[in-house]
Enzyme design. Sequence first.
Site, PDB file in Angstrom:
ATOM      1  CE  LYS A  55      55.350  44.638  19.836  1.00  0.00           C
ATOM      2  NZ  LYS A  55      54.444  44.258  18.718  1.00  0.00           N
ATOM      3  CE1 TYR A 108      53.695  46.820  22.827  1.00  0.00           C
ATOM      4  CE2 TYR A 108      54.876  48.902  23.024  1.00  0.00           C
ATOM      5  CZ  TYR A 108      54.061  48.046  22.296  1.00  0.00           C
ATOM      6  OH  TYR A 108      53.627  48.407  21.045  1.00  0.00           O
TER       7      TYR A 108
END
Length: 301
Positions: free
Chosen positions: A184, A180
């Site tokens: 990002k 993740y």
Amino acid sequence: MDIPDLAGKVILVTGGNSGLGRESVLELAKHNPSKIYLASRNAARGIEAIDLIKMEVPKAQVVLLLCDLSSLQSVQQAAQQIRSDSQHLDILICNAGVVACPKATSKDGYEIQFATNHLGHALLIKLLIPLLFKAVKVHGDAKVVSIASPGFNFSPKGGIQFNTLRSEQDMGFGGPPKRYGQSKLANILYADELARRYPELICISVDPGAARTELFTSQGWVMRAFILITTWMRGEWMWSAKEGAYNQLWAATATRDDIPSNGGFYKPIGKHVRKCGYLKDHELREMLWEWTQNELEEYEL
């Protein structure tokens, strides 16, 4: 939220069927845009969201756009629909995303979080650049707003592991947050590079803060606890979905004069985040750009 009149503006919000996306569409619809595309990978949920929005704003010009960001072909088809239906695009809010998924690959064979959070949006931006430039001519500016997160701090060694992106990317302990985190990080770096290459456009990334959306409540108890603890450690608190949309609404409707740095990363509300760590790595930023363009080369309209 102080949002100006949006008469004549065309807007696209990905992940508009729930959470921050739906709240953003609702608030923007109250200010007279000519059209808002509500992008959803699920038709039934998209229609339900539009019905809820029209209960509050009966005259809202909201159009369902089917788009699965984990499928580059689906993104290509969605972009084709917009280019067929609209002469320009004023605001693109890249809101949709997935968090801390188990190991998986997308329909095109990429790690699922990177595919959904970065690569799908990158293709959407690439294919809609002509409409964004037309909006600059018509209304004076156009914006690309990418929803990022402090989670970029959990990126793996090197920031982005390009060599294994066409796999599930087994990163060992802490794999889901690491995967993740790199997605990002990519959102922030890509917005920065977009602003450098297309200075006529306003391209920024934003942290919405921690909000109690479906994305949060659908997590297991360990991940929810992790989010709550890290939010507390940053001296912040959990917001409602409506409050969580404030920063992206600011980014979508602020004037160029109100944005301290094109290409920057902003925490709520409109506070420019000083670059640190991998955010300062211009070689990584350029490498991400080149890798992305190479992967998307075959998807043209």
